[in-house]
Write a protein that holds these residues in place. Structure first.
Motif, PDB file in Angstrom:
ATOM      1  N   VAL A  33       0.845  -1.192   0.000  1.00  0.00           N
ATOM      2  CA  VAL A  33       0.000   0.000   0.000  1.00  0.00           C
ATOM      3  C   VAL A  33       0.880   1.242   0.000  1.00  0.00           C
ATOM      4  O   VAL A  33       2.046   1.200   0.412  1.00  0.00           O
ATOM      5  CB  VAL A  33      -0.949   0.034   1.226  1.00  0.00           C
ATOM      6  N   GLY A  34       0.314   2.356  -0.473  1.00  0.00           N
ATOM      7  CA  GLY A  34       1.047   3.624  -0.508  1.00  0.00           C
ATOM      8  C   GLY A  34       0.098   4.793  -0.398  1.00  0.00           C
ATOM      9  O   GLY A  34      -1.112   4.667  -0.650  1.00  0.00           O
ATOM     10  N   LEU A  35       0.641   5.952  -0.035  1.00  0.00           N
ATOM     11  CA  LEU A  35      -0.142   7.177   0.108  1.00  0.00           C
ATOM     12  C   LEU A  35       0.619   8.338  -0.510  1.00  0.00           C
ATOM     13  O   LEU A  35       1.799   8.566  -0.195  1.00  0.00           O
ATOM     14  CB  LEU A  35      -0.422   7.493   1.584  1.00  0.00           C
ATOM     15  N   TYR A  36      -0.044   9.054  -1.402  1.00  0.00           N
ATOM     16  CA  TYR A  36       0.428  10.354  -1.858  1.00  0.00           C
ATOM     17  C   TYR A  36      -0.358  11.410  -1.080  1.00  0.00           C
ATOM     18  O   TYR A  36      -1.589  11.425  -1.126  1.00  0.00           O
ATOM     19  CB  TYR A  36       0.162  10.546  -3.355  1.00  0.00           C
ATOM     20  N   VAL A  37       0.363  12.307  -0.398  1.00  0.00           N
ATOM     21  CA  VAL A  37      -0.277  13.345   0.409  1.00  0.00           C
ATOM     22  C   VAL A  37       0.150  14.705  -0.125  1.00  0.00           C
ATOM     23  O   VAL A  37       1.347  14.949  -0.348  1.00  0.00           O
ATOM     24  CB  VAL A  37       0.103  13.230   1.901  1.00  0.00           C
ATOM     25  N   SER A  38      -0.819  15.577  -0.352  1.00  0.00           N
ATOM     26  CA  SER A  38      -0.522  16.907  -0.866  1.00  0.00           C
ATOM     27  C   SER A  38       0.434  17.641   0.067  1.00  0.00           C
ATOM     28  O   SER A  38       0.273  17.600   1.298  1.00  0.00           O
ATOM     29  CB  SER A  38      -1.816  17.711  -1.029  1.00  0.00           C
ATOM     30  N   ARG A  39       1.413  18.309  -0.500  1.00  0.00           N
ATOM     31  CA  ARG A  39       2.383  19.049   0.309  1.00  0.00           C
ATOM     32  C   ARG A  39       1.781  20.309   0.918  1.00  0.00           C
ATOM     33  O   ARG A  39       2.448  20.989   1.702  1.00  0.00           O
ATOM     34  CB  ARG A  39       3.591  19.412  -0.551  1.00  0.00           C
ATOM     35  N   ASP A  40       0.542  20.634   0.567  1.00  0.00           N
ATOM     36  CA  ASP A  40      -0.129  21.762   1.200  1.00  0.00           C
ATOM     37  C   ASP A  40      -0.674  21.392   2.574  1.00  0.00           C
ATOM     38  O   ASP A  40      -1.129  22.265   3.310  1.00  0.00           O
ATOM     39  CB  ASP A  40      -1.294  22.242   0.327  1.00  0.00           C
ATOM     40  N   LEU A  41      -0.654  20.114   2.926  1.00  0.00           N
ATOM     41  CA  LEU A  41      -1.213  19.640   4.189  1.00  0.00           C
ATOM     42  C   LEU A  41      -0.103  19.076   5.066  1.00  0.00           C
ATOM     43  O   LEU A  41       0.906  18.567   4.573  1.00  0.00           O
ATOM     44  CB  LEU A  41      -2.271  18.560   3.941  1.00  0.00           C
ATOM     45  N   PHE A  42      -0.315  19.165   6.370  1.00  0.00           N
ATOM     46  CA  PHE A  42       0.630  18.617   7.338  1.00  0.00           C
ATOM     47  C   PHE A  42       0.166  17.222   7.741  1.00  0.00           C
ATOM     48  O   PHE A  42      -1.009  17.008   8.039  1.00  0.00           O
ATOM     49  CB  PHE A  42       0.734  19.514   8.566  1.00  0.00           C
ATOM     50  N   PHE A  43       1.103  16.280   7.782  1.00  0.00           N
ATOM     51  CA  PHE A  43       0.748  14.924   8.189  1.00  0.00           C
ATOM     52  C   PHE A  43       1.952  14.270   8.854  1.00  0.00           C
ATOM     53  O   PHE A  43       3.097  14.697   8.700  1.00  0.00           O
ATOM     54  CB  PHE A  43       0.301  14.093   6.986  1.00  0.00           C
ATOM     55  N   CYS A  44       1.685  13.223   9.596  1.00  0.00           N
ATOM     56  CA  CYS A  44       2.750  12.411  10.184  1.00  0.00           C
ATOM     57  C   CYS A  44       2.285  10.958  10.185  1.00  0.00           C
ATOM     58  O   CYS A  44       1.101  10.669  10.381  1.00  0.00           O
ATOM     59  CB  CYS A  44       3.114  12.865  11.594  1.00  0.00           C
ATOM     60  N   GLN A  45       3.210  10.055   9.932  1.00  0.00           N
ATOM     61  CA  GLN A  45       2.870   8.635   9.945  1.00  0.00           C
ATOM     62  C   GLN A  45       2.752   8.161  11.386  1.00  0.00           C
ATOM     63  O   GLN A  45       3.545   8.545  12.256  1.00  0.00           O
ATOM     64  CB  GLN A  45       3.930   7.830   9.202  1.00  0.00           C
ATOM     65  N   ILE A  46       1.743   7.348  11.663  1.00  0.00           N
ATOM     66  CA  ILE A  46       1.495   6.842  13.014  1.00  0.00           C
ATOM     67  C   ILE A  46       1.404   5.318  12.960  1.00  0.00           C
ATOM     68  O   ILE A  46       1.186   4.730  11.892  1.00  0.00           O
ATOM     69  CB  ILE A  46       0.210   7.442  13.621  1.00  0.00           C
ATOM     70  N   HIS A  47       1.541   4.685  14.129  1.00  0.00           N
ATOM     71  CA  HIS A  47       1.548   3.223  14.195  1.00  0.00           C
ATOM     72  C   HIS A  47       0.612   2.667  15.260  1.00  0.00           C
ATOM     73  O   HIS A  47       0.505   1.436  15.368  1.00  0.00           O
ATOM     74  CB  HIS A  47       2.968   2.718  14.450  1.00  0.00           C
ATOM     75  N   GLU A  48      -0.063   3.540  16.024  1.00  0.00           N
ATOM     76  CA  GLU A  48      -0.893   3.020  17.106  1.00  0.00           C
ATOM     77  C   GLU A  48      -2.133   2.275  16.621  1.00  0.00           C
ATOM     78  O   GLU A  48      -2.762   1.557  17.393  1.00  0.00           O
ATOM     79  CB  GLU A  48      -1.303   4.135  18.077  1.00  0.00           C
ATOM     80  N   TYR A  49      -2.495   2.454  15.341  1.00  0.00           N
ATOM     81  CA  TYR A  49      -3.670   1.753  14.811  1.00  0.00           C
ATOM     82  C   TYR A  49      -3.288   0.656  13.814  1.00  0.00           C
ATOM     83  O   TYR A  49      -4.153   0.149  13.093  1.00  0.00           O
ATOM     84  CB  TYR A  49      -4.622   2.745  14.150  1.00  0.00           C
ATOM     85  N   ASP A  50      -2.016   0.281  13.750  1.00  0.00           N
ATOM     86  CA  ASP A  50      -1.591  -0.774  12.833  1.00  0.00           C
ATOM     87  C   ASP A  50      -2.368  -2.058  13.103  1.00  0.00           C
ATOM     88  O   ASP A  50      -2.541  -2.470  14.260  1.00  0.00           O
ATOM     89  CB  ASP A  50      -0.096  -1.041  12.981  1.00  0.00           C
ATOM     90  N   LEU A  51      -2.833  -2.707  12.028  1.00  0.00           N
ATOM     91  CA  LEU A  51      -3.628  -3.924  12.188  1.00  0.00           C
ATOM     92  C   LEU A  51      -2.790  -5.099  12.664  1.00  0.00           C
ATOM     93  O   LEU A  51      -3.277  -5.975  13.386  1.00  0.00           O
ATOM     94  CB  LEU A  51      -4.297  -4.279  10.855  1.00  0.00           C
ATOM     95  N   GLU A  52      -1.541  -5.159  12.211  1.00  0.00           N
ATOM     96  CA  GLU A  52      -0.650  -6.273  12.557  1.00  0.00           C
ATOM     97  C   GLU A  52      -1.311  -7.603  12.240  1.00  0.00           C
ATOM     98  O   GLU A  52      -1.299  -8.553  13.039  1.00  0.00           O
ATOM     99  CB  GLU A  52      -0.238  -6.197  14.038  1.00  0.00           C
ATOM    100  N   HIS A  53      -1.907  -7.654  11.056  1.00  0.00           N
ATOM    101  CA  HIS A  53      -2.601  -8.854  10.594  1.00  0.00           C
ATOM    102  C   HIS A  53      -1.756  -9.509   9.510  1.00  0.00           C
ATOM    103  O   HIS A  53      -1.262  -8.827   8.605  1.00  0.00           O
ATOM    104  CB  HIS A  53      -3.991  -8.483  10.053  1.00  0.00           C
ATOM    105  N   PRO A  54      -1.577 -10.835   9.543  1.00  0.00           N
ATOM    106  CA  PRO A  54      -0.655 -11.473   8.585  1.00  0.00           C
ATOM    107  C   PRO A  54      -1.138 -11.454   7.143  1.00  0.00           C
ATOM    108  O   PRO A  54      -0.331 -11.637   6.224  1.00  0.00           O
ATOM    109  CB  PRO A  54      -0.571 -12.917   9.106  1.00  0.00           C
ATOM    110  N   ASP A  55      -2.430 -11.232   6.926  1.00  0.00           N
ATOM    111  CA  ASP A  55      -2.977 -11.321   5.570  1.00  0.00           C
ATOM    112  C   ASP A  55      -3.296  -9.959   4.955  1.00  0.00           C
ATOM    113  O   ASP A  55      -4.083  -9.871   4.008  1.00  0.00           O
ATOM    114  CB  ASP A  55      -4.256 -12.172   5.583  1.00  0.00           C
ATOM    115  N   CYS A  56      -2.721  -8.890   5.486  1.00  0.00           N
ATOM    116  CA  CYS A  56      -2.997  -7.578   4.901  1.00  0.00           C
ATOM    117  C   CYS A  56      -1.837  -6.628   5.172  1.00  0.00           C
ATOM    118  O   CYS A  56      -1.011  -6.863   6.055  1.00  0.00           O
ATOM    119  CB  CYS A  56      -4.299  -6.992   5.451  1.00  0.00           C
TER     120      CYS A  56
END
Length: 545
Positions: free
Chosen positions: A170-193
């Motif tokens: 999976v991938g994400l293109y995020v507009s540079r006009d917006l502020f974002f940060c990658q987070i991990h607290e909601y990671d599914l940690e599922h082996p099939d996705c």
């Protein structure tokens, strides 16, 4: 009417005016509109009495009993979220995106089936938007840890998560006009996705948790439902607005005969996670399934969703719009000189008449700078008058992004989009083969045009090594890594003491580097006499004849 005449619906947060039909939960006493309560029952059946809200039903483990029958009714979902899902053609995309409000957040998703393979097709599709999407979610990227070709998009930052298998990612293109940060607290940690999560700041008051998810096909739905239920529960406990995009590989159109799919839908509804896509997203000549979707709990906003009927991959792209009412976006415009009305004869005549007073002046040391500044000002004003600088239109800006796409190729692309509807979806077998032949020939033509463009560009810069490597870098996606500067907070001196004052730290560094030369000079041994004493048989005289 007084303020006591108003109550608040706990689902939509809108007022319940005196006289409107409302319901009360028998357990917690929460009140809501009758139309909002329809989410818990089929539209053609009466609501269960006594009435229980979804939170209380979840507590008593009886959600399936009360709500399983609802899973077959997408019309009620649209009513609750005030969202209408529409199928649109590529030719309609520009008109629809122009009609959208400027205060509108656009989230786009596509299963590319190899991002590198279909990158050019994706760029062509995105160029049809009058207002580019702020977020582009990609599933089945088929990328490794480091992409081996240029997949960057202008004015977007790209992050991705590869798959341990050949397909997926999976991938994400995020507009540079917006502020974002990658987070991990909601990671599914599922082996099939694979999944990727960011916290996206829309403005000072609104932020969304964005998740892009790809679930591999033919995997256990029950186990995946349990995993996604835990994540949705955490999002709701944290009171976060979210938008989840992806290829879930769970056909929502076939849930009426599949209990696992029904339970999966009920899990989303229990957490007020509403599917915005209700049209098929993967259509072949023999099947039609709804396996790609966009889920959100932002039902208090005006929502719209669309499925784009195009053959960019074997999945249709989807996008949704969220009206934020206070969202502002910086416009990154490109400016060029308008040469349409430029006449070299008029320009030369204007210059000659304008510099005539200067040419008659006698140049001295006192007036040299003044006369030169006047000359430059005359040239600049004449150029601006005959070839003014103007912002490029959206259409010309899109053309600059892919200069190898000629006018003839653009006509052929539009023809292919029309043939997709008439020949691929609704045509005979002969028309289907005609469409596939035309599509393949067009793809070959575009690839040849792209190769020829870069071949000619490399020939143009062949004598300039720096320009050559810049061009190669754009082709193969070489990016210059910048190491962030960090302040030195503490140093330890020679005597073991710690220094925290920034001014003292700077002085210590200055003293160290400025004393390197003198210290080295002191270590050089002093030798008496002349250097000639170390030379054997020196040549004292050289003559040339």
């Amino acid at each position: 009417m007084t303020s006591s005449d108003f109550l608040t619906c706990y689902l939509c947060n809108r007022s319940i005016i005196l006289g409107q039909t409302k319901l009360n939960c028998e357990i917690c006493g929460k009140q809501l509109h009758l139309e909002c309560a329809l989410i818990f029952a089929p539209s053609d059946a009466p609501l269960a009495q006594p009435y229980f809200c979804q939170a209380c039903l979840k507590e008593t483990r009886s959600y399936q009993k009360f709500h399983g029958a609802f899973a077959n009714n997408f019309k009620v979902l649209n009513e609750l979220s005030r969202c209408r899902c529409q199928n649109i053609e590529v030719s309609d995309l520009n008109i629809i995106s122009r009609s959208m409000s400027k205060n509108c957040f656009i989230a786009f998703h596509l299963n590319t089936g190899s991002l590198q393979k279909n990158y050019d097709e994706l760029v062509n599709l995105l160029s049809e938007f009058a207002t580019p999407p702020h977020l582009i979610a990609i599933s089945e990227t088929w990328l490794g840890v480091t992409p081996n070709s240029n997949i960057s998009l202008n004015n977007y930052d790209f992050i991705h998560k590869p798959s341990i298998t050949i397909a997926g990612g999976v991938g994400l293109y995020v507009s540079r006009d917006l502020f974002f940060c990658q987070i991990h607290e909601y990671d599914l940690e599922h082996p099939d996705c694979e999944d990727l999560w960011i916290n996206l700041k829309i403005n000072l008051n609104i932020s969304f948790i964005i998740g892009v998810i790809y679930k591999h096909p033919r995997k256990d739905i029950i186990q995946f439902t349990s995993t996604i239920s835990n994540v949705l529960d955490r999002l709701n406990r944290d009171k976060r607005l979210f938008i989840l995009l992806g290829d879930w590989n769970i056909d929502l159109l076939g849930q009426s005969t599949d209990l696992a799919t029904m339970k999966y839908i009920d899990t989303h509804l229990a957490n007020l996670s509403l599917p915005l896509i209700t049209k098929p997203t993967r259509v072949t000549r023999t099947s039609s399934t709804l396996i790609d979707n966009i889920f959100t709990n932002a039902i208090n906003y005006d929502l719209s969703s669309f499925v784009i009927l195009t053959d960019i991959s074997d999945h249709y792209p989807q996008f949704c719009t969220v009206s934020t009412s206070i969202f502002t976006r910086r416009q990154n415009q490109i400016f060029r000189r308008d040469m349409r009305n430029f006449s070299i004869d008029l320009y030369r005549s204007d210059i000659e008449s304008s510099i005539l007073p200067i040419s008659n002046c006698q140049i001295t040391c006192d007036n040299l700078n003044i006369l030169f500044d006047s000359f430059v000002a005359i040239i600049k004003s004449s150029i601006d008058a005959h070839a003014p600088i103007k912002p490029l239109s959206r259409h010309k800006t899109r053309l600059l992004a892919k200069p190898w796409i000629t006018k003839g190729i653009r006509v052929s692309v539009k023809r292919k989009h029309k043939m997709y509807k008439t020949h691929f979806k609704n045509g005979t077998n002969t028309q289907y083969r005609t469409y596939k032949t035309y599509s393949n020939l067009l793809a070959v033509l575009i690839n040849k045009a792209k190769k020829m463009y870069y071949f000619n560009r490399i020939k143009q810069v062949s004598g300039d090594i720096r320009s050559t490597w810049d061009l190669i870098g754009r082709i193969v996606n070489i990016k210059k890594e910048r190491t962030p500067l960090t302040a030195i907070k503490t140093i330890i001196t020679d005597n073991g003491s710690r220094v925290n004052d920034p001014l003292l730290i700077a002085n210590y560094f200055n003293d160290y580097f400025t004393s390197i030369g003198p210290n080295l000079f002191e270590k050089i041994p002093h030798i008496e006499g002349s250097f000639l004493s170390n030379l054997k048989n020196p040549i004292k005289k050289i003559s040339f004849s």
